[in-house]
Design an enzyme around this catalytic site. Structure first.
Site, PDB file in Angstrom:
ATOM      1  N   ASN A  10       0.884  -1.268  -0.059  1.00 49.96           N
ATOM      2  CA  ASN A  10       0.012   0.061   0.093  1.00 49.96           C
ATOM      3  C   ASN A  10       0.823   1.250  -0.015  1.00 49.96           C
ATOM      4  OD1 ASN A  10      -1.901   2.090   0.457  1.00 49.96           O
ATOM      5  ND2 ASN A  10      -2.215   1.381   2.545  1.00 49.96           N
ATOM      6  N   TRP A  11       0.863   1.737  -1.132  1.00 47.92           N
ATOM      7  CA  TRP A  11       1.863   3.007  -1.440  1.00 47.92           C
ATOM      8  C   TRP A  11       1.155   4.312  -0.557  1.00 47.92           C
ATOM      9  CZ3 TRP A  11       3.807   2.391  -6.961  1.00 47.92           C
ATOM     10  CH2 TRP A  11       4.410   1.115  -7.167  1.00 47.92           C
ATOM     11  N   LYS A  12       0.112   4.403  -0.326  1.00 48.20           N
ATOM     12  CA  LYS A  12      -0.465   5.292   0.520  1.00 48.20           C
ATOM     13  C   LYS A  12      -0.374   6.712  -0.580  1.00 48.20           C
ATOM     14  CE  LYS A  12       0.019   3.083   4.597  1.00 48.20           C
ATOM     15  NZ  LYS A  12       0.121   3.175   6.394  1.00 48.20           N
ATOM     16  N   GLY A  65       3.037  -1.092   4.290  1.00 48.78           N
ATOM     17  CA  GLY A  65       2.969   0.218   3.879  1.00 48.78           C
ATOM     18  C   GLY A  65       4.405   0.746   3.636  1.00 48.78           C
ATOM     19  N   SER A 124       3.904  -2.545  10.165  1.00 46.45           N
ATOM     20  CA  SER A 124       5.321  -2.376  10.341  1.00 46.45           C
ATOM     21  C   SER A 124       5.989  -3.505  10.348  1.00 46.45           C
ATOM     22  CB  SER A 124       5.649  -1.844  11.707  1.00 46.45           C
ATOM     23  OG  SER A 124       5.166  -0.596  12.270  1.00 46.45           O
ATOM     24  N   GLU A 133      -4.990  -4.930  10.717  1.00 48.37           N
ATOM     25  CA  GLU A 133      -4.065  -4.106  11.063  1.00 48.37           C
ATOM     26  C   GLU A 133      -4.092  -3.229  12.232  1.00 48.37           C
ATOM     27  OE1 GLU A 133      -2.069  -2.943   7.148  1.00 48.37           O
ATOM     28  OE2 GLU A 133      -4.041  -1.738   7.162  1.00 48.37           O
ATOM     29  N   HIS A 168      -9.255   0.779   5.428  1.00 44.13           N
ATOM     30  CA  HIS A 168      -7.974   1.315   6.056  1.00 44.13           C
ATOM     31  C   HIS A 168      -8.021   2.110   7.130  1.00 44.13           C
ATOM     32  CE1 HIS A 168      -3.846   2.484   6.767  1.00 44.13           C
ATOM     33  NE2 HIS A 168      -3.550   1.339   6.175  1.00 44.13           N
ATOM     34  N   GLU A 220      -6.603   4.520   8.048  1.00 41.86           N
ATOM     35  CA  GLU A 220      -6.489   5.887   7.835  1.00 41.86           C
ATOM     36  C   GLU A 220      -7.537   6.455   7.193  1.00 41.86           C
ATOM     37  OE1 GLU A 220      -2.676   5.407   5.741  1.00 41.86           O
ATOM     38  OE2 GLU A 220      -1.770   4.701   7.374  1.00 41.86           O
ATOM     39  N   GLY A 276       2.773   2.186  10.817  1.00 38.90           N
ATOM     40  CA  GLY A 276       3.999   3.271  10.538  1.00 38.90           C
ATOM     41  C   GLY A 276       4.401   3.608  11.992  1.00 38.90           C
TER      42      GLY A 276
HETATM   43  P1  PGA Z   1       3.227   0.130   7.674  1.00 35.04           P
HETATM   44  O1  PGA Z   1       1.560   0.492   7.074  1.00 35.04           O
HETATM   45  O2  PGA Z   1       3.821  -1.101   7.126  1.00 35.04           O
HETATM   46  O3  PGA Z   1       3.750   1.299   7.065  1.00 35.04           O
HETATM   47  O4  PGA Z   1       3.143  -0.070   9.091  1.00 35.04           O
HETATM   48  C1  PGA Z   1       0.922  -0.862   6.787  1.00 35.04           C
HETATM   49  C2  PGA Z   1      -0.502  -0.511   6.513  1.00 35.04           C
HETATM   50  O5  PGA Z   1      -1.032   0.724   6.592  1.00 35.04           O
HETATM   51  O6  PGA Z   1      -1.149  -1.010   5.470  1.00 35.04           O
END
Ligand code: PGA
Length: 249
Positions: free
Chosen positions: A9-11, A233, A212, A166, A94, A96, A172
């Site tokens: 997931n490149w966000k 991520g 992470s 998650e 997600h 976020e 993150g």
């Molecule tokens: P992260 O993000 O690997 O940077 O913790 C994971 C995600 O939000 O899918």
């Protein structure tokens, strides 16, 4: 047999030039595992990514979509738009999106219905916050997120649904759930599915862990019996790191 999947997931990262460079790096990688590989660039780069990876076995997927088929929703993207450029899979729910864009379980249920009605596959995300884990409520929260967004569906829908646990406190932050914490929650998720839809359905659904995941911890997390892959991520933004995770199976 359920599939092993590693999805990046490149966000909201990578402009077009950066996307081209990461796609070129991804094409140089060698897969030694049986995992399905997916990447989710931002909307403006989806078409380019789809064309660039057409000849590879990497699937290009979307980070989000709207529940409406079309219409007056300024700034939004529909399922039909995604499908028209070849995208077949969408990430929904997600944390976020839930936190910064107020996406509720009820809204997500509508997005799920729209994606399925358009024959799309869904990576459906959920997970508890730190306060929930500290108070021992993580299973209640996760169970409720799954039930509210997905349990109106018939069993057949789960052929097109991948789940992604998650924990919000691990996204993150550099803090990962321990492999045991991940396994315990994944087993709970599978049991929740089995209680409603039966073991045959529950055993076929891939459940990814996200939060992470790095080359250094992927192998141990993926070794757990109910962990079928990862939603990645930060570590998905470097092709070498991402493929070290893909090949951790
Ligand atoms: P992260 O993000 O690997 O940077 O913790 C994971 C995600 O939000 O899918």
């Amino acid at each position: 047999m359920r599939k092993n999947i590693v999805a990046g997931n490149w966000k909201m990262n990578n402009d077009l030039a950066q996307t081209k460079s990461l796609l070129a790096d991804l094409k140089k990688q060698t897969k030694t595992s049986n995992a399905e590989v997916m990447v989710a660039p931002t909307f403006t780069n989806l078409y380019h990514a789809f064309e660039a990876l057409r000849t590879t076995d990497i699937e290009v997927i979307a980070q989000n979509m709207h529940f409406a088929e079309n219409g007056a929703y300024t700034g939004e993207i529909s399922a039909a738009m995604l499908k028209s450029i070849g995208v077949q899979t969408v990430i929904l729910g997600h944390s976020e999106r839930r936190e910064y864009f107020n996406e509720t379980d009820e809204l997500l249920a509508k997005k799920v219905d729209t994606a399925l009605a358009n024959n799309m596959r869904i990576i459906f995300c959920f997970g508890e916050e730190l306060a929930d884990r500290k108070s021992g409520n993580e299973e209640t929260i996760v169970g409720s997120q799954i039930k509210k967004a997905l349990f109106h569906l018939g069993a057949a829908a789960f052929q097109n649904i991948v789940l992604a646990y998650e924990p919000v406190w691990a996204i993150g932050t550099g803090e990962t759930a321990s492999p045991e914490q991940a396994q315990d929650m994944h087993a709970f998720i599978r049991k929740t599915l089995a209680d409603k839809y039966g073991n045959d359905v529950a055993d076929e659904v891939s459940i990814l862990y996200g939060g992470s995941v790095k080359p250094a911890n992927a192998e141990e997390i993926f070794s757990k019996p109910d962990v079928d892959g990862g939603l990645i991520g930060g570590a998905a933004l470097k092709a070498d790191d991402f493929y070290a995770i893909v090949n951790a199976f």
